[in-house]
Write a protein that holds these residues in place. Structure first.
Motif, PDB file in Angstrom:
ATOM      1  N   SER A 178       0.747  -1.254   0.058  1.00  0.00           N
ATOM      2  CA  SER A 178      -0.034   0.185  -0.002  1.00  0.00           C
ATOM      3  C   SER A 178       0.704   1.296  -0.180  1.00  0.00           C
ATOM      4  N   HIS A 179       0.280   2.413  -0.273  1.00  0.00           N
ATOM      5  CA  HIS A 179       1.055   3.640  -0.232  1.00  0.00           C
ATOM      6  C   HIS A 179       1.601   3.977   1.107  1.00  0.00           C
ATOM      7  N   ASN A 180       0.895   3.328   2.023  1.00  0.00           N
ATOM      8  CA  ASN A 180       1.698   3.680   3.602  1.00  0.00           C
ATOM      9  C   ASN A 180       2.746   2.726   3.749  1.00  0.00           C
ATOM     10  N   GLU A 181       2.580   1.595   3.345  1.00  0.00           N
ATOM     11  CA  GLU A 181       3.812   0.707   3.492  1.00  0.00           C
ATOM     12  C   GLU A 181       4.960   0.977   2.772  1.00  0.00           C
ATOM     13  N   ILE A 182       4.525   1.333   1.513  1.00  0.00           N
ATOM     14  CA  ILE A 182       5.881   2.047   0.825  1.00  0.00           C
ATOM     15  C   ILE A 182       6.386   3.253   1.260  1.00  0.00           C
ATOM     16  N   ALA A 183       5.539   4.300   1.725  1.00  0.00           N
ATOM     17  CA  ALA A 183       6.128   5.443   2.500  1.00  0.00           C
ATOM     18  C   ALA A 183       6.925   5.216   3.721  1.00  0.00           C
ATOM     19  N   GLN A 215      -0.763 -14.853 -11.550  1.00  0.00           N
ATOM     20  CA  GLN A 215      -1.893 -15.786 -11.460  1.00  0.00           C
ATOM     21  C   GLN A 215      -2.135 -16.484 -10.172  1.00  0.00           C
ATOM     22  N   GLN A 216      -1.213 -16.060  -9.085  1.00  0.00           N
ATOM     23  CA  GLN A 216      -1.296 -16.461  -7.651  1.00  0.00           C
ATOM     24  C   GLN A 216      -2.407 -15.802  -7.069  1.00  0.00           C
ATOM     25  N   PRO A 217      -3.224 -16.598  -6.325  1.00  0.00           N
ATOM     26  CA  PRO A 217      -4.030 -16.047  -5.400  1.00  0.00           C
ATOM     27  C   PRO A 217      -3.813 -14.919  -4.525  1.00  0.00           C
ATOM     28  N   GLN A 218      -4.276 -13.998  -3.964  1.00  0.00           N
ATOM     29  CA  GLN A 218      -3.953 -13.100  -3.130  1.00  0.00           C
ATOM     30  C   GLN A 218      -4.863 -13.210  -1.812  1.00  0.00           C
ATOM     31  N   PHE A 219      -4.316 -13.138  -0.647  1.00  0.00           N
ATOM     32  CA  PHE A 219      -4.797 -13.206   0.476  1.00  0.00           C
ATOM     33  C   PHE A 219      -4.808 -12.177   1.277  1.00  0.00           C
ATOM     34  N   LEU A 220      -5.999 -11.597   1.765  1.00  0.00           N
ATOM     35  CA  LEU A 220      -6.286 -10.403   2.267  1.00  0.00           C
ATOM     36  C   LEU A 220      -6.728 -10.529   4.135  1.00  0.00           C
ATOM     37  N   CYS A 221      -5.980 -10.102   5.009  1.00  0.00           N
ATOM     38  CA  CYS A 221      -6.403 -10.311   6.523  1.00  0.00           C
ATOM     39  C   CYS A 221      -7.593  -9.497   6.402  1.00  0.00           C
ATOM     40  N   THR A 222      -8.710  -9.884   6.958  1.00  0.00           N
ATOM     41  CA  THR A 222      -9.683  -8.892   7.261  1.00  0.00           C
ATOM     42  C   THR A 222      -9.795  -7.842   8.336  1.00  0.00           C
ATOM     43  N   ARG A 223      -9.030  -8.451   9.346  1.00  0.00           N
ATOM     44  CA  ARG A 223      -8.513  -7.732  10.551  1.00  0.00           C
ATOM     45  C   ARG A 223      -7.371  -6.586  10.502  1.00  0.00           C
ATOM     46  N   CYS A 224      -6.352  -6.949  10.132  1.00  0.00           N
ATOM     47  CA  CYS A 224      -5.138  -6.001  10.037  1.00  0.00           C
ATOM     48  C   CYS A 224      -4.743  -5.514   8.663  1.00  0.00           C
ATOM     49  N   SER A 283      -3.379  -6.992   6.115  1.00  0.00           N
ATOM     50  CA  SER A 283      -2.061  -7.297   5.503  1.00  0.00           C
ATOM     51  C   SER A 283      -2.499  -8.068   4.273  1.00  0.00           C
ATOM     52  N   ALA A 284      -1.607  -7.967   3.128  1.00  0.00           N
ATOM     53  CA  ALA A 284      -1.815  -8.830   1.941  1.00  0.00           C
ATOM     54  C   ALA A 284      -0.968  -9.368   1.564  1.00  0.00           C
ATOM     55  N   LYS A 285      -0.859 -10.625   1.232  1.00  0.00           N
ATOM     56  CA  LYS A 285       0.098 -11.875   0.730  1.00  0.00           C
ATOM     57  C   LYS A 285      -0.165 -12.490  -0.553  1.00  0.00           C
ATOM     58  N   LEU A 286       0.854 -12.844  -1.402  1.00  0.00           N
ATOM     59  CA  LEU A 286       0.434 -13.615  -2.203  1.00  0.00           C
ATOM     60  C   LEU A 286       0.550 -15.208  -1.743  1.00  0.00           C
ATOM     61  N   LEU A 287      -0.255 -15.918  -2.146  1.00  0.00           N
ATOM     62  CA  LEU A 287      -0.028 -17.259  -1.839  1.00  0.00           C
ATOM     63  C   LEU A 287       0.590 -18.053  -2.769  1.00  0.00           C
ATOM     64  N   ALA A 288       1.953 -18.116  -2.350  1.00  0.00           N
ATOM     65  CA  ALA A 288       3.086 -18.723  -3.444  1.00  0.00           C
ATOM     66  C   ALA A 288       2.800 -20.062  -3.723  1.00  0.00           C
ATOM     67  N   ASN A 289       2.238 -21.079  -2.869  1.00  0.00           N
ATOM     68  CA  ASN A 289       2.377 -22.462  -3.007  1.00  0.00           C
ATOM     69  C   ASN A 289       0.987 -22.662  -3.968  1.00  0.00           C
ATOM     70  N   VAL A 290       0.388 -21.732  -4.199  1.00  0.00           N
ATOM     71  CA  VAL A 290      -0.899 -22.156  -5.072  1.00  0.00           C
ATOM     72  C   VAL A 290      -0.680 -21.561  -6.621  1.00  0.00           C
ATOM     73  N   GLN A 291      -1.108 -22.240  -7.575  1.00  0.00           N
ATOM     74  CA  GLN A 291      -1.090 -21.551  -8.873  1.00  0.00           C
ATOM     75  C   GLN A 291      -2.449 -21.907  -9.565  1.00  0.00           C
ATOM     76  N   LEU A 292      -3.112 -21.097  -9.957  1.00  0.00           N
ATOM     77  CA  LEU A 292      -4.244 -21.125 -10.775  1.00  0.00           C
ATOM     78  C   LEU A 292      -4.140 -20.795 -12.070  1.00  0.00           C
ATOM     79  N   THR A 293      -4.681 -21.532 -13.081  1.00  0.00           N
ATOM     80  CA  THR A 293      -4.597 -20.873 -14.383  1.00  0.00           C
ATOM     81  C   THR A 293      -5.926 -20.995 -15.079  1.00  0.00           C
ATOM     82  N   ALA A 294      -6.112 -20.387 -16.162  1.00  0.00           N
ATOM     83  CA  ALA A 294      -7.431 -20.713 -16.816  1.00  0.00           C
ATOM     84  C   ALA A 294      -7.748 -22.023 -17.365  1.00  0.00           C
TER      85      ALA A 294
END
Length: 139
Positions: free
Chosen positions: A36-41, A89-98, A100-111
């Motif tokens: 996010s902007h704040n994380e980069i700042a 193409q990796q799913p992204q996880f968003l914590c609904t409390r804090c 934080s956003a993370k890529l789920l590196a061990n999961v790959q989904l393609t069309a």
């Protein structure tokens, strides 16, 4: 990427390789997770760099060096746009409390694996998963 490679990437899209643009790209190249902007700042060293950060993020997105995403929490996050298609193409996880956003590196989904329509196969796939991160789930 080296500092000189980052400068070359900026010049390659017709931008001046300012100190802040190079610093922003370096932060996002080093982090696989969208920031996010704040994380980069928070990672920028000079106080004056915060004032022009949003303009630089917008400009770098417009010229295609960054990709801007929103994970449903109304916070724009940025990531380096020139990663391989696997990372995109990796799913992204968003914590609904804090938040934080993370890529789920061990999961790959393609069309192809999703057996989706031909129109989806030609486009980008974006999958978002929401829940509590490990730290928030334990508190």
């Amino acid at each position: 990427m080296t500092t000189e490679e980052l400068r070359a990437a900026l010049r390659g899209v017709g931008l001046r390789a300012t100190h802040q643009r190079v610093a922003v790209l370096a932060i996002l190249v080093a982090n696989r997770d969208p920031q996010s902007h704040n994380e980069i700042a928070a990672r920028l060293v000079r106080k004056g760099e915060r004032s022009t950060l949003y303009r630089n993020l917008t400009t770098l997105t417009r010229v295609g060096l960054l990709r801007r995403i929103e994970l449903g929490d109304r916070v724009w996050r940025f990531e380096y746009a020139h990663r391989d298609d696997h990372a995109r193409q990796q799913p992204q996880f968003l914590c609904t409390r804090c938040g934080s956003a993370k890529l789920l590196a061990n999961v790959q989904l393609t069309a192809d694996r999703l057996r989706s329509p031909r129109s989806v196969k030609r486009g980008e796939i974006e999958i978002q998963i929401r829940g509590l991160c490990d730290a928030c789930a334990q508190s």
